[in-house]
Design an enzyme around this catalytic site. Structure first.
Site, short mmCIF file in Angstrom:
data_model
loop_
_atom_site.label_atom_id
_atom_site.label_comp_id
_atom_site.label_asym_id
_atom_site.label_seq_id
_atom_site.Cartn_x
_atom_site.Cartn_y
_atom_site.Cartn_z
N LYS A 177 -9.15 -10.92 -21.62
CA LYS A 177 -9.50 -10.45 -20.27
C LYS A 177 -9.30 -8.94 -20.27
O LYS A 177 -8.18 -8.45 -20.15
CB LYS A 177 -8.59 -11.15 -19.26
CG LYS A 177 -9.03 -10.95 -17.83
CD LYS A 177 -8.44 -9.69 -17.39
CE LYS A 177 -8.32 -9.19 -16.09
NZ LYS A 177 -9.06 -7.95 -15.87
N GLU A 252 3.84 -5.60 -23.12
CA GLU A 252 3.89 -4.17 -23.46
C GLU A 252 3.66 -3.42 -22.16
O GLU A 252 2.55 -3.44 -21.62
CB GLU A 252 2.76 -3.82 -24.45
CG GLU A 252 2.82 -4.53 -25.76
CD GLU A 252 3.92 -4.03 -26.66
OE1 GLU A 252 4.48 -2.96 -26.40
OE2 GLU A 252 4.24 -4.74 -27.62
N CYS A 286 0.88 5.03 -22.47
CA CYS A 286 2.15 4.37 -22.11
C CYS A 286 3.35 5.09 -22.73
O CYS A 286 4.41 5.15 -22.14
CB CYS A 286 2.13 2.92 -22.54
SG CYS A 286 1.65 2.71 -24.25
N GLU A 385 6.74 6.52 -13.83
CA GLU A 385 5.56 6.76 -14.65
C GLU A 385 4.40 7.24 -13.76
O GLU A 385 4.11 6.61 -12.73
CB GLU A 385 5.16 5.44 -15.33
CG GLU A 385 3.98 5.60 -16.25
CD GLU A 385 3.61 4.27 -16.94
OE1 GLU A 385 3.53 3.24 -16.26
OE2 GLU A 385 3.41 4.31 -18.16
P1 NAD Z 1 -2.35 -2.99 -14.72
O1 NAD Z 1 -1.03 -3.65 -14.87
O2 NAD Z 1 -2.82 -2.65 -13.37
O3 NAD Z 1 -3.49 -3.94 -15.34
C1 NAD Z 1 -3.42 -4.41 -16.65
C2 NAD Z 1 -4.29 -5.65 -16.78
O4 NAD Z 1 -3.73 -6.68 -15.94
C3 NAD Z 1 -5.74 -5.46 -16.31
O5 NAD Z 1 -6.61 -6.19 -17.14
C4 NAD Z 1 -5.72 -6.07 -14.91
O6 NAD Z 1 -6.96 -6.57 -14.50
C5 NAD Z 1 -4.73 -7.22 -15.10
N1 NAD Z 1 -4.09 -7.67 -13.86
C6 NAD Z 1 -3.86 -6.96 -12.72
N2 NAD Z 1 -3.27 -7.75 -11.79
C7 NAD Z 1 -3.09 -8.97 -12.37
C8 NAD Z 1 -2.51 -10.19 -11.93
N3 NAD Z 1 -2.00 -10.33 -10.69
N4 NAD Z 1 -2.48 -11.24 -12.78
C9 NAD Z 1 -2.97 -11.13 -14.03
N5 NAD Z 1 -3.55 -9.99 -14.51
C10 NAD Z 1 -3.60 -8.92 -13.69
O7 NAD Z 1 -2.32 -1.73 -15.70
P2 NAD Z 1 -3.44 -0.62 -15.92
O8 NAD Z 1 -3.48 0.23 -14.70
O9 NAD Z 1 -4.70 -1.25 -16.40
O10 NAD Z 1 -2.79 0.20 -17.16
C11 NAD Z 1 -1.80 1.14 -17.01
C12 NAD Z 1 -0.44 0.56 -17.33
O11 NAD Z 1 -0.44 -0.04 -18.61
C13 NAD Z 1 0.62 1.63 -17.40
O12 NAD Z 1 1.80 1.22 -16.74
C14 NAD Z 1 0.90 1.78 -18.89
O13 NAD Z 1 2.14 2.29 -19.21
C15 NAD Z 1 0.68 0.40 -19.38
N6 NAD Z 1 0.35 0.39 -20.83
C16 NAD Z 1 1.32 0.02 -21.72
C17 NAD Z 1 1.05 0.03 -23.10
C18 NAD Z 1 2.09 -0.37 -24.12
O14 NAD Z 1 1.75 -0.58 -25.28
N7 NAD Z 1 3.35 -0.50 -23.76
C19 NAD Z 1 -0.21 0.45 -23.53
C20 NAD Z 1 -1.17 0.83 -22.59
C21 NAD Z 1 -0.87 0.80 -21.23
#
Ligand code: NAD
Length: 491
Positions: A177, A252, A286, A385
């Site tokens: 997804k 992650e 991240c 963040e």
């Molecule tokens: P997000 O948490 O908003 O979304 C991530 C994914 O989760 C998306 O595909 C989104 O559609 C899905 N999602 C959102 N709500 C959901 C729910 N209720 N149930 C299930 N899935 C859901 O994050 P983002 O804005 O896409 O990305 C930024 C974040 O990701 C930052 O906090 C960043 O630090 C983190 N990140 C971490 C790593 C790592 O390796 N640690 C790498 C990249 C990004």
């Protein structure tokens, strides 16, 4: 593939008949659309993956056979590198050379896990030393089953690869997804998997909103493993959803990673690594080293050079030559980052440079690279963040104080230290409460090494052999080899 989902080896329409617009963040124009999937689509994708795992050839193939398919995927990704990089630029906004790096890394990840798949043929069975001569025990590694992967938008195809490559290498089937903001290259990955000879149903892609398809995937009872990358609030929700049926999860999550600069550093190198640590990918990383701690005697000179170089960063659309900072990924992220900057100012922090929309950009989600100083250690902007091109810089007086300040965070993804005194760097590296530590650099990482965080930055590790283990179950097989009766009940 437009407005289609990839389920069971077929391109199908979503039963919702709804779509999500795909917007170029450099122009704010809609240039494509994707299907907005729903619960029924997730049911269909999980059923296809279940069938492929329970009755299909993939989990039963040798590691070498699976490795050959992964290698073919790496080859096609390399052949299509520039085409896929151009899609990432339009979809995510990042500069083209950064997108090329992403696709190169994606191909490298598939290549690496092809090797680990081959190794499974010899390493997945281990004889264990046991003290009882009448018994023998072996431990075998087996694919965990149907995996669900939910990923963010900052490295669209690379974040997919970090989950898809090890899951396929292990012999799992899966449902990906992607983020609703950047789903295009995930759909191309399905096309590539098919071309490489992956059996139908092993890899499925369902696009759509997180709270609809993401949630349906996380709650699905036929999903054995859930791998999530994204924000802490959503990660926490995922953990609760997965708890209902005790799903195996890996998370992650976010970070607010520190970089400690000691005064014996070469100032030019320090400035370069700070900038690379926080402005690469528009700061939407991240592990971004967004909290910089500088030893007091170097602080004024370093700030001066950092501001000078930061002002020179070329801002513009990712497809323009020479651009080093593109737009943020979407309107939501743009608003969030500008609000975070306002909050920093309201809390009393000072802006050294940047702080808003750059001049001359009518359209596009551009934010200037921004340096904050004079914030309190417990202030929101120092602790939380931002996920944008914003760095907070503070000074420190002793090594002990720097370590204490670096570790004073609810996150623990990454940390970095710069000094010519290598024993000191090693001492500080050990003292960091973080899963990834850089000495005299910041950000470069290799798919052979583990990736993941301490504290609220996540659970588990991706990449390397750790990443493969996420998708393997461990089974002990103990045999009784003696002709003697066991003799407990029946003497
Ligand atoms: P997000 O948490 O908003 O979304 C991530 C994914 O989760 C998306 O595909 C989104 O559609 C899905 N999602 C959102 N709500 C959901 C729910 N209720 N149930 C299930 N899935 C859901 O994050 P983002 O804005 O896409 O990305 C930024 C974040 O990701 C930052 O906090 C960043 O630090 C983190 N990140 C971490 C790593 C790592 O390796 N640690 C790498 C990249 C990004």
């Amino acid at each position: 593939m437009q407005n289609k989902l990839y389920i069971g080896g077929q391109w199908v329409s979503s039963s919702s008949n709804e779509t999500v617009d795909v917007i170029n963040p450099a122009t704010e124009e809609v240039f494509d659309s994707i299907a907005s999937g729903n619960e029924a689509d997730i049911d269909a994708a999980v059923a296809a993956a279940r069938e492929a795992f329970d009755n299909g050839p993939w989990p039963k193939m040798s590691g070498a056979e699976r490795g050959a398919v992964l290698r073919k995927m790496a080859e096609i990704l390399t052949e299509r590198l520039d085409e896929l990089a151009a899609i990432e630029v339009k979809d995510n906004g990042k500069p083209f050379p950064e997108a090329q790096w992403d696709i190169e890394d994606t191909a490298g990840t598939f290549e690496f896990y092809a090797g680990l798949a081959e190794e499974l043929d010899t390493s997945s069975e281990e004889v264990i030393d046991i003290p009882e001569p009448r018994f023998s025990t072996t431990v075998v590694k087996e694919p965990i089953g149907v995996a669900g992967a939910i990923i963010p938008w900052n490295y669209p195809l690379l974040m997919a690869a970090w989950k898809v490559a090890p899951a396929l290498a292990a012999g799992c089937s899966m449902i990906l997804k992607p983020s609703e903001t950047t789903s295009l290259t995930a759909l191309h990955l399905a096309e590539i998997a098919e071309q490489a000879g992956l059996p139908p149903g092993v890899f499925n892609v369902v696009t759509g909103q997180g709270r609809v398809v993401g949630q349906a995937l996380a709650e699905h009872k036929d999903v054995d493993k859930l791998a999530f990358t994204g924000s802490v609030p959503v990660g926490s929700k995922i953990m609760k959803m997965a708890a209902n049926d005790v799903k195996n999860i890996s998370l992650e999550l976010g970070g607010k990673s520190p970089l400690i600069v000691f005064s014996d550093c070469d100032i030019e190198k320090a400035v370069e690594w700070i900038m690379f640590g926080v402005f690469w990918n528009q700061g939407q990383v991240c592990s971004s080293t967004s909290r910089v701690l500088v030893e007091k005697s170097l602080y004024p000179a370093l700030l001066e050079r950092l501001a000078e170089e930061t002002k020179k960063i070329t801002i513009g659309p990712g497809d323009k030559e020479g651009v080093l900072l593109g737009p943020l990924v979407n309107k939501n992220q743009y608003d969030n980052v500008l609000q975070a900057i306002d909050r920093g100012v309201a809390d009393g922090a000072k802006i050294l440079t940047g702080g808003g929309k750059p001049e001359g950009f009518e359209k596009g989600y551009y934010v200037e690279p921004t340096i904050f100083t004079d914030m309190e250690e417990d202030s929101w902007i120092w602790q939380e963040e931002i996920f944008g091109p914003v760095v907070c810089v503070k000074s420190f007086e002793t090594e002990e104080e720097a370590i204490r300040m670096a570790n004073n965070s609810r996150f623990g993804l990454a940390a970095a230290v710069m000094s010519k005194d290598i024993p000191r760097c090693k001492r500080v590296a050990k003292a960091f409460r973080a899963g990834i530590v850089w000495i005299n650099c910041s950000q470069p990482t290799f798919c052979e090494a583990p990736w993941g965080g301490y504290k609220q930055s996540g659970i588990g590790r991706e990449l390397g052999k750790w990443g493969l283990n996420n998708y393997l179950e461990t089974k002990q097989i103990t045999s009784y080899n003696s002709d003697e009766a066991w003799g407990w009940y029946i003497k």
